[in-house]
Enzyme design. Structure first.
Site: not given
Ligand code: XMP
Length: 537
Positions: A193, A246, A248-249, A251-252, A393
């Site tokens: 890994e 918020s 941000g990425v 919650s959007s 993310k």
């Protein structure tokens, strides 16, 4: 899939279960610093996987119907009393197994081989020679005989278990890799890994595709399809969802996904908690208005948050109070404009992993309570919808792009739910918030103006609860200290401090001490994660 705890045991967490129709692999975590990296590598190879603590109940792991199990490395010795052992279900289920380092030693130990301390602790780069015959290469399918690998182990396998054969050797070990190819069980002493094993990704692919016979089905489109189905199923034909947005990425993307699933039965609410950066409340509403075809409710609760945080020094307590106050604000809105049965949040997989409590696992340690995971009040009545709960993310960004969200949303720098409260060390006051906001705006402006914004994962200012002596215009000052934090990262699980040019650092420092009253000293944080975290609290 069994879904784990909410703060309130009666509160069901509603999350999509991508595993129900996608090929899935389970990664059992035996405490290696690399376990999450294995998880990421498998996902990057296009196969859905979940990392579970090694002592996870068998039913929970088997509910995922895994096509394969990967046993991670770990810091223990398999023969020491109390060392984590191989759970019986792994062998009994008959699924293909790949044991990595400690995972290989566990396999050997459990199946009748012999593991002992090695005379030569192997740490660092090594070369192995693959000895598996053509046609039976298994995890080495498509790879050359000579491979550069990364080793990190003090124990070694002295005798292989019955039915296993060596399939690779190194200068220090006749058992660098072993296989019971008939039962699809493999063990490797090295770490595929890590980047220092250049062909490691190919080895993992060979395990996933050749040995486990997985399909490369983990794509943003497939995730979206299964998430939409499940959101619709969970919310039902009439259920209504309140979504904390918020800007941000995360919650959007969560809002866009849920909106696509249930249309205007979703109500996004933007809460101004008074812990936002300069200009943020205005920007979020403006960007939302331009990009989403739905109304956004604005709730100014800054006074309420500041009251709740007054005199609170402890970071965990701050996080819990913030999490609780968010819920109280949502409840107040629901009471007026409801009923809303569900509350949606953009919780991500790293938040879930990092908030894991020792109750969940003997091997995972709680780092900090992400307010939207562990900081929810016991008596919350909403059911939670967290459609991104199993995503990293970069996967959320890919889903956002697939949903058609623009770069100004999808590429946004992460900002923590508890906002400036975790960047203002000690008790939160309106005065300190104002000071921090101004310093932070300068940091952000100077980094963006220098064209460095895209290359840095997060950059911000932190206000420290200490005072130092300085001199300004021949006068003594006794002011606050501001730390600048800027990190590079792929996924926030690990991070390095950004090598910002001295002149940019110099400009930030100069401007902050000159323009922000009360600050007389600037320091630059040069701690990586680990051992630091990205935020200071
Ligand atoms: P740390 O400080 O744990 O942060 O290295 C990792 C990433 O998570 C963000 N962060 C949070 N995000 N709620 C959030 O939504 C939280 O409570 C929280 N705490 C940290 C942090 O900004 C970084 O991107």
């Amino acid at each position: 899939m069994a879904l784990d705890q909410a703060a309130n045991p009666d509160t069901a967490i509603v999350a999509p279960e991508p595993a129900t129709d996608l090929d899935t692999v389970v990664i059992l975590d035996f405490g290696s610093q690399y376990s999450q990296l294995i998880t990421r590598r498998v996902r990057e190879a296009g196969v859905y996987c979940e990392m579970l603590p090694c002592d996870v109940p068998a039913e929970r792991a088997l509910a995922l119907r895994p096509r394969g199990v990967i046993l991670s490395g770990g810091p223990n010795s398999v023969y020491e009393p109390g060392a984590p052992q191989l759970p019986a279900w792994v062998i009994e289920s008959g699924v293909p197994i790949l044991g990595i380092c400690y995972g290989m030693q566990l396999l050997a130990h459990a199946l009748g081989g012999r593991v002992a301390a090695s005379q030569h602790r192997e740490y660092g780069p090594a070369q192995i020679t693959v000895t598996a015959p053509e046609g039976e290469r298994g995890i080495f399918t498509g790879l050359p005989d000579a491979l550069d690998v990364w080793m990190s182990h003090g124990d070694r396998i002295e005798a292989l278990p019955p039915d296993f054969a060596p399939i690779a050797v190194s200068a220090n070990s006749p058992h660098a890799a072993m296989a019971d190819a008939g039962r699809h069980r493999y063990g490797i002493q090295f770490h595929p890994e890590v980047a220092h094993t250049p062909r490691g990704k190919d080895l993992l692919r060979a395990f996933l595709y050749e040995v486990c016979d997985c399909a490369a089905s983990w794509t943003p489109r497939n995730f979206i399809e299964s998430a939409l189905d499940q959101i619709r199923e969970q919310v039902g034909a009439t259920g209504r969802v309140l979504c904390g947005l918020s800007g941000g990425v995360d919650s959007s993307v969560a809002a866009a996904l849920i909106h696509r699933a249930i249309g205007d039965r979703l109500t996004p609410v933007f809460v101004n908690n008074g812990l936002l950066r300069e200009g943020e409340a205005e920007t979020v509403q403006e960007v939302f208005g331009r990009n989403f075809g739905m109304p956004l409710v604005y709730a100014d609760a800054s006074g309420q948050f500041l009251e709740e945080l007054a005199g609170i020094f402890d970071p965990e307590q701050k996080r819990r109070r913030i999490g609780e106050t968010f819920v109280r604000v949502f409840e107040a809105h629901a009471a007026g404009a409801g009923p809303f049965e569900f509350l949606a949040q953009g919780t991500l997989y790293p938040d879930v992993i990092e908030s894991a409590t020792p109750k969940d696992s003997r091997v995972a340690h709680k780092i900090k309570t992400h307010h939207n995971v562990g900081g929810l009040p016991e008596d919350m009545t909403f059911k939670l919808i967290e459609p991104l709960r199993f995503l990293f993310k970069d996967e959320v960004r890919a889903v956002g792009r697939e949903l058609g969200l623009p770069a100004e949303i999808v590429e946004r720098q992460p900002f923590p739910g508890p906002g400036l409260a975790v960047r203002l060390l000690g008790a939160v006051t309106a005065e300190d918030l104002a000071t921090l906001r101004r310093a932070d705006a300068i940091v952000r402006h100077e980094i963006e103006s220098a064209g460095l914004g895209g290359a840095i994962w997060q950059f911000f200012a932190v206000l420290l609860p200490v005072r130092t002596v300085g001199v300004m215009g021949d006068l003594r000052t006794y002011g606050q200290v501001c730390a600048i934090r800027a990190v590079t990262s792929e996924d926030a699980m690990t991070a390095d401090w950004a090598r910002i040019p001295y002149d940019v650092l110099g400009r930030m420092s100069n401007r902050i001490v000159n323009e922000v009253e009360g600050i007389n000293r600037i320091v630059y944080d040069i701690t990586s994660k680990p051992p630091g975290t990205i935020e200071w609290e």
